[in-house]
Design an enzyme around this catalytic site. Sequence first.
Site, mmCIF file in Angstrom:
data_model
loop_
_atom_site.group_PDB
_atom_site.id
_atom_site.type_symbol
_atom_site.label_atom_id
_atom_site.label_comp_id
_atom_site.label_asym_id
_atom_site.label_seq_id
_atom_site.Cartn_x
_atom_site.Cartn_y
_atom_site.Cartn_z
ATOM 1 N N THR A 5 43.064 4.493 -30.560
ATOM 2 C CA THR A 5 43.493 5.005 -31.864
ATOM 3 C C THR A 5 42.999 6.427 -32.084
ATOM 4 O O THR A 5 43.717 7.284 -32.611
ATOM 5 C CB THR A 5 42.987 4.092 -32.988
ATOM 6 O OG1 THR A 5 43.479 2.774 -32.774
ATOM 7 C CG2 THR A 5 43.452 4.585 -34.352
ATOM 8 N N GLU A 14 33.749 2.491 -33.062
ATOM 9 C CA GLU A 14 33.198 1.442 -32.199
ATOM 10 C C GLU A 14 31.699 1.697 -32.055
ATOM 11 O O GLU A 14 31.229 2.215 -31.052
ATOM 12 C CB GLU A 14 33.903 1.437 -30.844
ATOM 13 C CG GLU A 14 35.395 1.170 -30.959
ATOM 14 C CD GLU A 14 36.129 1.267 -29.630
ATOM 15 O OE1 GLU A 14 37.344 1.022 -29.608
ATOM 16 O OE2 GLU A 14 35.477 1.598 -28.615
ATOM 17 N N HIS A 64 45.322 8.673 -30.195
ATOM 18 C CA HIS A 64 46.611 8.841 -30.876
ATOM 19 C C HIS A 64 46.479 9.795 -32.066
ATOM 20 O O HIS A 64 47.357 10.628 -32.312
ATOM 21 C CB HIS A 64 47.140 7.487 -31.349
ATOM 22 C CG HIS A 64 47.735 6.660 -30.263
ATOM 23 N ND1 HIS A 64 48.838 7.060 -29.535
ATOM 24 C CD2 HIS A 64 47.388 5.443 -29.767
ATOM 25 C CE1 HIS A 64 49.146 6.142 -28.645
ATOM 26 N NE2 HIS A 64 48.287 5.144 -28.761
ATOM 27 N N CYS A 110 44.615 -5.860 -46.050
ATOM 28 C CA CYS A 110 44.047 -5.440 -47.339
ATOM 29 C C CYS A 110 44.729 -4.170 -47.837
ATOM 30 O O CYS A 110 45.026 -3.253 -47.073
ATOM 31 C CB CYS A 110 42.551 -5.206 -47.157
ATOM 32 S SG CYS A 110 41.736 -4.469 -48.592
#
Length: 383
Positions: free
Chosen positions: A43, A65, A46, A116
């Site tokens: 991600t 992470e 990207h 959410c």
Amino acid sequence: MEQIRVCTYDGPGAQPVIRSVPWPKIPRKAALIKVGACGVCGTDLHILKGHWPKPLPWPFTLGHEIGGVLVEVGSEFSEDFMSKKLGVGSKVMIPPLMPCGHCYYCIHYPESANKCLTPVYYGRYLGFDKAPHLWGGWAEYVYVDLEMLPGTKIYKLPDDMPLRLGALSEPLTSCIRAFNRATRAGGSKWGDTVVIQGSGPIGILAVAAAQEMGAGRVICVGAPETPRLALARKFGAEATVDIEEVTTPEARIKKVRDIIGGFGADLVMDCSGHPSAGPEGIEMLRDGGTYVEMGQFTDAGSIETSWHRICTKDLNVLGSWGFTGNDLPLGVDMLYRTRNKYPWLEMQTLYPFSEEGIGRAVADAMAMKTVKSTIMPWPELAE
């Protein structure tokens, strides 16, 4: 006053810039995490390529992470999301997406709290300009505040768990949730044959997760051979298919079916995010099999396919997006329980916390020279 170094990017295609910010005051429900290791996620790549479909608060700090240790805590910061006691010296991780607990999905569909409506996002939606400027893992420290951002979730790691290992718990949890989605839908059971499309970090983690969750056989399709496919076999894939050698969809489908024998795989999971994966993957399945899409985390565009094949093959097709708050402990537990079973740390290529080091970590990940580029702000903490 002591200064903290934090990496920011000004936009897609920009180079990393390390800035210094003052040591923050820690209110009663806040804490400061010293980062031992933080992975470079697909991600993140990207986002830096300009592929993220939503507005982002440039400049900001990437990295979600995270494996770290608490170095300062407020008087009312005493336990993690699972009610485990926390204090100075506790090893912790924080996920990127933290459901608020109060919106429509969190209340009515807690199993879909990953959708959410007002989540807290570290390493993505908190801009550098927001004090105290420590909102991502590519930094020496990360700041958390349960009063400022009530949706924040902290997870305690086992005391003897290396922080490098803890940094893998977030991406592994995404794989575990995807397999659980298939199980709950009746599309996965003990002893199934599983094909993993993609040999990047998510693909390698999925090879291990598939086995721990009952797969009988696991085949991995991806590239390059070194370091990725070779590592997939070390993680237990019985066979790999190199897309740089087997270059057409028809040949790859035949190769996989020849390896499996019979009528095809029970479950195929896309961890690559490439538009070609889906149409290929459904032809690797037996009729009545299950296809799980978890690789299309950013919008890679339209995929040309015939939905007649989904219908006529009587397939289950599932999407899986991230995970919920209750999924995360499953990833931590699996890593800790199997810490000597799989070569987890061989996934990681380590880089120093510097503009040059972070730039190399990103470039090497984009070039697929690494499986999991990992940034080490405090290397002495990571083991």
